[in-house]
Design a protein around this motif. Sequence first.
Motif, short mmCIF file in Angstrom:
data_model
loop_
_atom_site.label_atom_id
_atom_site.label_comp_id
_atom_site.label_asym_id
_atom_site.label_seq_id
_atom_site.Cartn_x
_atom_site.Cartn_y
_atom_site.Cartn_z
N HIS A 208 40.74 118.09 -82.65
CA HIS A 208 42.03 117.48 -82.98
C HIS A 208 42.02 117.12 -84.47
O HIS A 208 40.95 117.02 -85.08
N PRO A 209 43.18 116.89 -85.08
CA PRO A 209 43.22 116.66 -86.52
C PRO A 209 42.70 115.28 -86.95
O PRO A 209 42.30 115.11 -88.11
N ASN A 210 42.74 114.32 -86.05
CA ASN A 210 42.52 112.92 -86.46
C ASN A 210 41.06 112.51 -86.27
O ASN A 210 40.73 111.68 -85.44
N GLY A 211 40.20 113.10 -87.06
CA GLY A 211 38.78 112.77 -86.98
C GLY A 211 38.12 112.96 -88.33
O GLY A 211 38.73 113.48 -89.28
N PRO A 212 36.86 112.58 -88.45
CA PRO A 212 36.15 112.72 -89.73
C PRO A 212 35.86 114.19 -90.06
O PRO A 212 35.81 115.03 -89.17
N ALA A 213 35.68 114.46 -91.35
CA ALA A 213 35.33 115.80 -91.81
C ALA A 213 33.96 115.76 -92.47
O ALA A 213 33.55 114.74 -93.04
N GLU A 214 33.26 116.88 -92.37
CA GLU A 214 31.95 116.98 -93.00
C GLU A 214 32.10 116.91 -94.52
O GLU A 214 33.03 117.48 -95.11
N ALA A 215 31.18 116.21 -95.18
CA ALA A 215 31.24 116.08 -96.63
C ALA A 215 31.00 117.45 -97.29
O ALA A 215 30.31 118.31 -96.75
N ARG A 216 31.57 117.64 -98.48
CA ARG A 216 31.38 118.89 -99.19
C ARG A 216 31.36 118.63 -100.69
O ARG A 216 31.84 117.59 -101.17
N THR A 217 30.82 119.60 -101.44
CA THR A 217 30.75 119.46 -102.89
C THR A 217 31.71 120.41 -103.60
O THR A 217 32.19 120.11 -104.69
N ALA A 218 32.01 121.57 -102.99
CA ALA A 218 32.91 122.54 -103.62
C ALA A 218 34.35 122.03 -103.58
O ALA A 218 34.74 121.29 -102.68
N SER A 219 35.14 122.46 -104.55
CA SER A 219 36.53 122.02 -104.60
C SER A 219 37.37 122.68 -103.51
O SER A 219 38.31 122.08 -103.01
N VAL A 220 37.04 123.93 -103.15
CA VAL A 220 37.77 124.65 -102.11
C VAL A 220 36.76 125.27 -101.15
O VAL A 220 35.80 125.93 -101.58
N ARG A 221 36.98 125.09 -99.87
CA ARG A 221 36.05 125.62 -98.85
C ARG A 221 36.80 126.51 -97.85
O ARG A 221 37.82 126.10 -97.28
N LEU A 222 36.29 127.71 -97.64
CA LEU A 222 36.74 128.59 -96.57
C LEU A 222 35.66 128.62 -95.49
O LEU A 222 34.47 128.57 -95.79
N LEU A 223 36.11 128.73 -94.26
CA LEU A 223 35.19 128.85 -93.13
C LEU A 223 35.56 130.12 -92.37
O LEU A 223 36.71 130.30 -91.97
N ALA A 224 34.60 131.02 -92.19
CA ALA A 224 34.82 132.24 -91.42
C ALA A 224 34.32 132.03 -90.00
O ALA A 224 33.22 131.53 -89.78
N VAL A 225 35.15 132.41 -89.01
CA VAL A 225 34.78 132.25 -87.61
C VAL A 225 34.88 133.61 -86.92
O VAL A 225 35.53 134.53 -87.39
N GLY A 226 34.21 133.70 -85.78
CA GLY A 226 34.22 134.94 -85.00
C GLY A 226 32.83 135.47 -84.80
O GLY A 226 31.84 134.90 -85.26
N GLU A 227 32.75 136.56 -84.08
CA GLU A 227 31.47 137.20 -83.77
C GLU A 227 30.85 137.77 -85.03
O GLU A 227 31.53 138.40 -85.84
N LEU A 228 29.55 137.55 -85.22
CA LEU A 228 28.85 138.12 -86.37
C LEU A 228 28.43 139.54 -86.03
O LEU A 228 27.44 139.76 -85.34
N SER A 229 29.21 140.51 -86.51
CA SER A 229 28.92 141.91 -86.27
C SER A 229 29.57 142.72 -87.37
O SER A 229 30.43 142.21 -88.11
N PRO A 230 29.19 143.98 -87.52
CA PRO A 230 29.83 144.81 -88.55
C PRO A 230 31.33 144.98 -88.35
O PRO A 230 32.02 145.43 -89.27
N LEU A 231 31.84 144.64 -87.17
CA LEU A 231 33.28 144.76 -86.91
C LEU A 231 34.04 143.48 -87.22
O LEU A 231 35.25 143.43 -87.06
#
Length: 419
Positions: A208-231
Motif C-alpha cells: 500500500h502507499p502509506n508506509g516507509p520507504a527504503e533509504a537511498r542515495t541516488a537522486s532517481v531510482r528505477l526498479l526492474a521487476v519480473g522473471e530474470l531471464s533473457p526474455l
Amino acid sequence: MRIALVSSPAELLSAREREFAGDLRSLAAALAVQGHDVVVYTRRETPDRAEREQLPPGVLLQWLEAGPARPVREAEVAPLLGALGQALAEAWREDRPDVVHAYTWGAGLAAAAACRQLRESALIGGGPSEAPIPLVQTFGSFGAEQHRRPGRVSPGLAKRIRLEVALARTADVIVARSDDEVEELARMGTSRDRIRMIPAGVDLERFHPNGPAEARTASVRLLAVGELSPLSGLETVIAALRGLPDVELLVVGGPDDAEEVERLQKGAAHLGVGSRVQFLDAADYAETVPDARPRLLRSADAVVCVPWHGPGSAAGVLEAMACGVPVVVTPVGAATDVVVDGVTGLHVAPRRPDHLADAIRSLLGDPVRHLGYGVAGADRVRSRYGWARVAADTERVYARLLPVVLEPVEDEVLEEVAD
C-alpha cells in the motif's frame, strides 16, 4: 463449501509457476476468511514433516505420500503424478471435497486422475451414485508457449503439450489470468464458454502507499521487476540508462539466476553504466520478510517491467501499483490487462531502449502526471486486484459447478399450494 486446492510438487515448478503456487496460498487464505473449508494438497518432499499442518487463517495443508519423501530431479517427477493422483483419490474417499481447483498442469493431471478413479470405483462398487467432483484448472504456464520461445526446446515438451490439451478438455472450467492466457487456451482448442478470466491478486495489507520507504542515495531510482531471464527485457532497461544520467537501477534476483546476473553485469559494464546497476538478493525481499519488498518498491521513482515475450506474470507490477509507484511496461502478458496506458502507467515498445528512456524522462519530468499515475494505479489495484475480490470471483465459479440442493418443502406449504 469444502474446497480442495492441489499444487504440483515443487520440483516440477518453473520460477513463474512457483509464484503461482504462492498465489494459491493467498487464494486459500482469502477463501477461508469467507467461511469455506479449504485444504491444500501436495506431494511430501521431506520425511520429518507432519502429515497435516494448519496454515493461518484456517487453511489445512496436507502432504501426500507419492514417491520418495525427498526432492527429486525434474525428469523423475512426471512418473510420480500417477501416484499423487492415487493418493488424492484415497484422501477424497475419506474427506470428499465439493470442488477441486488444481494449480499448474502437473497438479491438474493428478487431480483429474483422482476424480476419474473416484467415478470408476463408484460405478464398480455399485453403491449410491454421487455427482462427479467438479474440477477447476489454472495453468501456471503453457508448454506451447515455451515451445515458441527462442532457444533450445527442453526434452519432453511435446508430450507435455499433448497432456495440457487433454487436461484443458477434461476440466469443467479453466481459470485464465489474462487475455493472453485466454487466447492460448483457445489455440489449444478449449471452448471459450468453459474459460473464466480471473486475474492474480495482491496482498493489500502488505502492499500500500502509506508506509516507509527504503533509504537511498541516488537522486532517481528505477526498479526492474519480473522473471530474470533473457526474455525479461532487462538488457533494454540497462541500455536505456545511457539516456538517463544520474539514474540508478535496482534488480532483484536469486541464487538460481547467477548466470543471468553475470551476463547482465558484463553487458552493463560494456555500455559504461555498470556502476549504476545493482542486483539485490531476492531472499532479502521475500514474503518471509514482510515489510522489505514494499519498502523497496516505495523507494523507487518508477517501476519497469519490459519483457519481450509472454505470457508473463504481472505480480511485481501489481505490487508496485498497490504501493502508489508509477509503472512502465511492455504490453506483453498480464501487464497488458493490468496497466491502462496513459491512465495508470505507460506502455512502451519491447526491445527499444531509446523509446524506454524517452518514456521514463517524460514521466519523471512531469510531477503532476507522475503523481496521477501512482494514485490511479493504487486505486485500480484496490478496486480490482485484492485477494478478497479475487476469492469472491473464484467462489462464484465454484458455486456454478455445484448441484442445486433443494430444501425440503414443509407439509404446511404443500397444503397451502394445493388449496
